[in-house]
Structures are given as C-alpha cells and as structure tokens.
Enzyme design. Sequence first.
Site, PDB file in Angstrom:
ATOM      1  N   CYS A   1       5.994 -31.934 -14.869  1.00  0.00           N
ATOM      2  CA  CYS A   1       5.153 -32.648 -15.836  1.00  0.00           C
ATOM      3  C   CYS A   1       5.672 -34.081 -16.025  1.00  0.00           C
ATOM      4  O   CYS A   1       5.565 -34.893 -15.116  1.00  0.00           O
ATOM      5  CB  CYS A   1       5.091 -31.869 -17.143  1.00  0.00           C
ATOM      6  SG  CYS A   1       3.733 -32.392 -18.232  1.00  0.00           S
TER       7      CYS A   1
ATOM      8  N   HIS B   1       3.807 -26.015 -15.826  1.00  0.00           N
ATOM      9  CA  HIS B   1       4.950 -25.435 -16.534  1.00  0.00           C
ATOM     10  C   HIS B   1       4.992 -23.919 -16.304  1.00  0.00           C
ATOM     11  O   HIS B   1       3.950 -23.289 -16.092  1.00  0.00           O
ATOM     12  CB  HIS B   1       4.828 -25.666 -18.042  1.00  0.00           C
ATOM     13  CG  HIS B   1       5.027 -27.082 -18.470  1.00  0.00           C
ATOM     14  ND1 HIS B   1       6.272 -27.665 -18.539  1.00  0.00           N
ATOM     15  CD2 HIS B   1       4.138 -28.025 -18.872  1.00  0.00           C
ATOM     16  CE1 HIS B   1       6.142 -28.905 -18.971  1.00  0.00           C
ATOM     17  NE2 HIS B   1       4.858 -29.166 -19.176  1.00  0.00           N
TER      18      HIS B   1
END
Length: 508
Positions: free
Chosen positions: A356, A463
């Site tokens: 991310c 994630h």
Amino acid sequence: MSAAARCVMVLGTSSGAGKSWITTALCRHYANQGLKVAPFKAQNMSNNARVVASGAGAPGQSSGEIGSAQYFQALAARAEPDVRMNPLLLKPEADTHSQVVLLGQVSRELTQLPWRGRSEHVWPQIAAALDALRAENDVVVIEGAGSPAEINLMASDVVNLRVARHADARCLLVSDIDRGGAFAHLYGTWALLPEEDRARIKGFVLNKFRGDATLLAPAPEQLEQLTGVPTVAVVPMRFGHGLPEEDGMFDEAQYPGPNEEQGGGPASYARHPALRRVAIIAYPRISNLDEFQPLKNVPGLQVTWARTPSQVQGADTIILPGSKATASDLAWLRAQGLDASIAEHAAQGSRVLGICGGLQMLGEALIDLHGVESLANGPGLGLLPLVTSFEPQKTVRRAQACFNDLIGAWSALSGVRVSGYEIHSGQTAQHPAMAAKGDVAREVMPGLAWQNTAGNVLGVYLHGLFEDAEVLHALFGAAAPSLDDVFERLAAGIQADFLPGALSALIE
C-alpha cells in the site's frame, strides 16, 4: 436470553491494560456456550483498520472500515464483521489531527470539527448501532477506550460510561499489574467514577501477572473492603498470545513474540533458531501493522521493527508497510538514512516488499495535486518505475486476486490466489516517460501488484497477504497457528483465570 442482549463491558485503568484481547477471549468464550455474540467498541483510535461489510449500518455502501481489534473480535465471536461493531474510527494523521470514519465511511465534516464538538453529532449513530446489535444477538461484549475515569473527557464521552449506561452493561475493570501500581489504579479509577457507575463494576481483573499469585494477598481482599468489588481474575502474562497489538507496536526485547518465548509457552510456540529475518520499516504513521502478526508466529522467522539502518542490516527481506501519511513517512525514512539502506539491499538482489503506502514509496514519484496528504510532490525511492497520484476519493474494498507469473526472489508466489483488502487514496500506474523508453514494471496482479525486472522488488496494494496460509507456505515453507486456534486458546485461558461462575454471572 431476553430480546435485548445482555451486555458485558471491558473497561481499563489505562490504555494498554489488555482490554482488546480480553474482549476477544470473552467473545469466543460466550460463543462456545452456544450464544449468538457480537463485539462493540463505540470509538476506536487506530490506524489499524479492516474492510468489512457495511450491512444495515451504512445503506448504499457495500463496505467500510472498522478497527482491526473489532474485526478479530467478530471472528472470535463467529460473527460476520460489520461497521456497526465500531461505528466511530479515528485514524491519526498527525499528533493533533485524525481522519474521522463514521459507520465505515470517511466524514470530512466530522474530521474538521474539534474533538469536543463531535460527540453530539455521532452519539445517535453510535446508540443506534449498539441497539441494533443488541436486538440481533444474545450477548454483546463491549470494549471501552483508555480509562473511564478520564475526568477531562467525561462531558464529551461516547465510548465508556455513556455506552455502559445506554447498554445497562455489567462491567469488568482491567489493570496491567506488570506496570506496577495496579491496586492504586483500580481504586483510583473506581473512586473517580460517579456513584451510579461504580455500581456497574462487577469485578476487577489483574492482567499480565508474573510470579506467585498467592503473594497478592491480602490486597484483593482489602480492595474489596474499600470498594465492594471483588477481584474476579488474575490473568498471567501471556507472551505471544497470537493476536496483534491493537494500537501500537512493541519491540521484541520488551514484548517477545512466540519465537522469543520466555518460558511456559504452548508447545507449538517453542523456541526456534532464527534462520531468516524480516525487517519491517517502522515509520511514525505506520498503518495496518496488525497484518504482520502471522510472521511473528512462524517458527524460525525473526521479525524486527526497523527505525535505523543498523536494524535492517542482515535482513533477508525488507518490508515497507502501509502508511497513513505516505509523503511525511517517506521524508522521515530519508532523514534516518533508511533510503540508502533499502537501495543497497535491493541492489544486492535481496527481497524488498512494499504494501500500500510502501508500494507508493517504492515508485519514482508521488503527486498530490489535491492536497490529500500535502500539496507537495516529490520523488519516491525509485525502485519501481511507477508513479502514484493521490485522489480525494478513497478506495476501500475487499478483494480476491491471483498472482501471475513472478520471477526471481518472489517466484514462489506465482499462481497463488490471495484474499485481502484495499484502503488507499493513491492510484498507481506505470511512469509514462520511463515506459516510453522501455522501462516498465511487471504487472503481476492487475492493478494491484508490480515487480521490477530483476525480480526482487515487489509492490502490492493488497493488505493481508501474510494472513493467507498459502502465502506463508510459499515464502517460508511454514505455517502459523490458525486464528481459530488462537481464539480457542484465549477462551480456554480466560475461563481458567476467572473465578468459577464469574463469567456466567455477568450475563445472568
């Protein structure tokens, strides 16, 4: 059970007392009694978040964010996580500023309000979420925040005493005895509560105890004489209980994981020689660090939270995790000299992974024309030929995807199907000028993951990779205990730690 669920509330004398994991253990304990259970925390301040179903909590939205602790508590309760379980989430972006997420969605209006001005705006939604969960379940296990005796915040409270009154909750008060002063903490907290709220405290819990419990006498008896509240549990220090810490990270030397067990741990958590080492860059606004807990549970793997160049030396893998403030965390990383260490590591052909915000840092440039994080544009670390543009619209969704063919150091992930979640404002694409010259990152998961041509640098938006058993096996040839095993062990421990009948009395 009655039409409205009985509510058990876990309060603490301070942050870090152990409320989150005790709440998780209680969720599994009551679920094991055949009851329908849901967790609830009115307000959570954390950059550890999960993407869950919006359900009836946010009509018109398919998914939203809640604190990670409530996500794990829902799984422990065998319930489907949804935004009502944590209706208000505050995600710190600076020391004096937080992004406000209400019922899973970012609220710019609430974010701009002063702290004390928010409570009356959010309380109706908090109360409605709790009421709905009570109507659908037999038991709701509620977690408080900080301490209920923070008298400077009582007038604007929406997470502790106001919730306890609304739910008519029976409360436990937990103190961390390992810090010292636990009896004073318990008595002082009880004494500062209004009289009507003292009556809600049904038991004191001494958490993180090390030593001979018989040496506590006569303090629990004296405390009960002063307050009328019995000490219903002495919970031993449990290193490596298997759940991530909710609101922060702890250095291995202070809070060892399962691979650094200080004796007395479960057989599956026996000490193993650290054959491999993973260094995770611990910048100030690190987010979603809870997703790395499975790495700490893998035998033979040492996890280091790295803040200096010396802490990444000798690592097999360097991970750049998510960030709530990518540009400022990248500036911090450079100020520490970690940029040079990461570049040297990559130049040697060793593995680098960005997740991310970490993916965004690995690229060539960060562009923020809308002031989402800052109005400054700047270079990335230059390890992937990508550019990230920050947009006002935030991506929040769960995702399933499959890695295409990877090369080099990450080739073991080829063909592995993974599930996870996205929480990001930036959009990442190939750097146009570099692509025109033939310098193109290998897109190994459409729109979600890219790899350099040497094969050792990988960036992903997804994630939760390390919570996938197939990923752990592919990368490390090992497995971590399943979450269900962790929940069952916690429930068994909590049942043994409490006085006989104390847990059932809370819901009678």
